[in-house]
Enzyme design. Structure first.
Site, PDB file in Angstrom:
ATOM      1  N   SER A  30     -12.578  -2.341  -0.053  1.00 39.62           N
ATOM      2  CA  SER A  30     -13.119  -3.516   0.295  1.00 39.62           C
ATOM      3  C   SER A  30     -14.439  -3.757   0.875  1.00 39.62           C
ATOM      4  O   SER A  30     -14.487  -2.977   1.581  1.00 39.62           O
ATOM      5  CB  SER A  30     -11.950  -4.252   0.870  1.00 39.62           C
ATOM      6  OG  SER A  30     -12.380  -5.453   1.256  1.00 39.62           O
ATOM      7  N   TYR A  80      -6.080  -4.989   8.891  1.00 42.41           N
ATOM      8  CA  TYR A  80      -6.056  -4.974   7.504  1.00 42.41           C
ATOM      9  C   TYR A  80      -7.594  -4.091   7.208  1.00 42.41           C
ATOM     10  O   TYR A  80      -7.272  -2.907   6.497  1.00 42.41           O
ATOM     11  CB  TYR A  80      -6.033  -6.167   6.815  1.00 42.41           C
ATOM     12  CG  TYR A  80      -6.557  -6.214   5.368  1.00 42.41           C
ATOM     13  CD1 TYR A  80      -8.042  -6.635   4.825  1.00 42.41           C
ATOM     14  CD2 TYR A  80      -5.751  -5.450   4.467  1.00 42.41           C
ATOM     15  CE1 TYR A  80      -8.257  -6.157   3.369  1.00 42.41           C
ATOM     16  CE2 TYR A  80      -6.438  -5.494   3.097  1.00 42.41           C
ATOM     17  CZ  TYR A  80      -7.408  -5.574   2.570  1.00 42.41           C
ATOM     18  OH  TYR A  80      -8.040  -5.472   1.415  1.00 42.41           O
ATOM     19  N   LYS A 136      -8.207  -0.019   5.560  1.00 39.28           N
ATOM     20  CA  LYS A 136      -9.225   0.395   4.501  1.00 39.28           C
ATOM     21  C   LYS A 136     -10.082   1.619   4.777  1.00 39.28           C
ATOM     22  O   LYS A 136     -10.335   2.614   4.183  1.00 39.28           O
ATOM     23  CB  LYS A 136      -9.915  -0.632   3.654  1.00 39.28           C
ATOM     24  CG  LYS A 136      -9.202  -1.918   2.976  1.00 39.28           C
ATOM     25  CD  LYS A 136      -8.373  -1.250   2.146  1.00 39.28           C
ATOM     26  CE  LYS A 136      -7.368  -2.225   1.233  1.00 39.28           C
ATOM     27  NZ  LYS A 136      -6.571  -1.764   0.160  1.00 39.28           N
TER      28      LYS A 136
END
Ligand code: NAD
Ligand code: WQD
Length: 344
Positions: free
Chosen positions: A127, A152, A156
């Site tokens: 992302s 979160y 990644k």
């Protein structure tokens, strides 16, 4: 017949659209999903679109033995596209351990099993969140990775490093990491689309639910940013164009065209759009007037980010070329279809 691809998280928003495009390109698809954020009837929608029903296994990728059983059952799996993850930024702040266990253990299990079952390569869903607020725009793949703003986002960044370290250690697999910007819209047939649980956190589902009357009013989180109209800027990419980028990347691996064992690509349009510009584009495209108001900034929001996507354009031979108005029309068509089917 082309190879068999394992699509983890394949009944989810991006995974379902990617399954359609993989099948359209002639790949066989096996979906693994634990249905923690999607429904199994998405498979019916995929089959209605392509005429081919992908194999489906309800498995939690945190369960190593259950995941290994999938590779034993489908020995032809040559590649993996790994979408499965928990992805709500706010929730990750409340439940960090759930996010670290889910998003990291799932990938570790897959990486451990790949060489054992001769799986050639893995495409990882990353992302643009790994860039934080870039100092220079548009952001390139060489732009600095900033300290993650949420657990979160940290998963990644950690997962990208796990892939690099695993391959550096001699694992015979290849990997392509795709850093998505903001995926929006739905399949033009309105047979599959984005199905957020509960109150949507993302802009587009909240916008279309306001337009159809499920939500009273859209709150625009701030118009005092250092941008032309004061609202935040993002790179909104059509989910079908994003899905096609995965097919190009998987084919690059299957045809041994990768130039490095790990390749990283920004997957966006290369253009920035503000929240207010997007609202205007929606109204122009659908003829639906939107009820919205400007409120205070949302904590954690970055001001502006959009990608330099030259590398994907050139190396993957891929480009996101669907006009924003057309993309927003698919989101509206999907919302109307959900109403028609009494789903929402
Ligand atoms: P989604 O929630 O619609 O799909 C994820 C799917 O994974 C769901 O169907 C869920 O049931 C499944 N899943 C989760 N944990 C699992 C597990 N342990 N085992 C098996 N299945 C599991 O999300 P999405 O929007 O399609 O995102 C797909 C991927 O793309 C995610 O990795 C996400 O982090 C990444 N991504 C999404 C966006 C976005 O804005 N949607 C942007 C950038 C990156
Ligand atoms: C977009 C813009 C909001 C809702 C998130 C995750 C990111 C990735 C994509 C997983 C922002 C504004 C929003 C609303 C608004 N997901 N907005 N009113 O925050 O760019 O990215 O989803 O990888 O990691 O952070 O997307 O859709 O939430 O917001 O004004 O009701 O819309 O302020 O400027 P975001 P978003």
């Amino acid at each position: 017949m082309k190879e068999t691809i394992l699509v983890t998280g394949g009944t989810g928003f991006i995974g379902s659209h990617t399954t359609v495009e993989l099948q359209n390109a002639g790949y066989e698809v096996v979906i693994v999903d634990n249905l923690s954020n999607s429904q199994a009837d998405v498979i019916d929608g995929i089959e209605k679109i392509t005429g081919k029903r992908p194999a489906f296994e309800k498995v939690d990728l945190r369960d190593y033995d259950a995941t290994e059983a999938v590779f034993r059952k489908y020995p032809d799996i040559s590649g993996i596209i790994h979408f499965a993850a928990s992805k709500a930024v706010g929730e990750s702040v409340q439940k960090p351990l759930m996010y670290y266990r889910n998003n990291i253990l799932s990938l570790v299990n897959l990486l451990e099993l790949m060489p054992k079952y001769n799986v050639k390569g893995i495409i990882f869903s990353s992302s643009c969140t790994v860039y934080g607020q870039p100092d220079v725009l548009p952001v390139t793949e060489e732009s600095p990775i900033k300290k993650a703003e949420s657990p979160y986002g940290n998963t990644k960044q950690i997962n990208e490093e796990i892939i690099q370290d695993t391959i550096k250690s001699g694992s015979p697999i290849k990997s392509i990491i795709l850093r998505y910007f903001n995926p929006i819209g739905s399949h033009p047939t309105a047979l599959i689309g984005e199905m957020p649980n509960g109150v949507p956190q993302n802009l587009i589902p909240y916008l279309t639910q306001t337009a159809i009357g499920i939500r009273e009013q859209l709150s625009v989180f701030g118009d005092d940013y250092n941008t032309p109209d004061g609202s935040c800027i993002r790179d909104y990419i059509y989910v079908v164009d994003l899905a096609k980028a995965h097919v190009s990347a998987m084919t690059r691996i299957m045809e041994d065209k990768t130039e490095e064992s790990v390749e990283i690509y920004n997957i966006g349009t290369g253009r920035g759009t503000s929240v207010l510009e997007l609202i205007n584009a929606f109204e122009q495209s659908t003829g639906v007037k939107l009820n919205y108001k400007i409120v205070g900034r949302r904590a954690g929001d970055i001001e502006k980010v959009w990608g330099n996507v030259d590398k994907a354009n050139e190396k993957l031979g891929w480009r996101a070329d669907t006009p924003l108005g057309d993309v927003l029309a698919t989101a509206w068509k999907w919302q109307l279809a959900l109403r028609e089917r009494n789903i929402m």
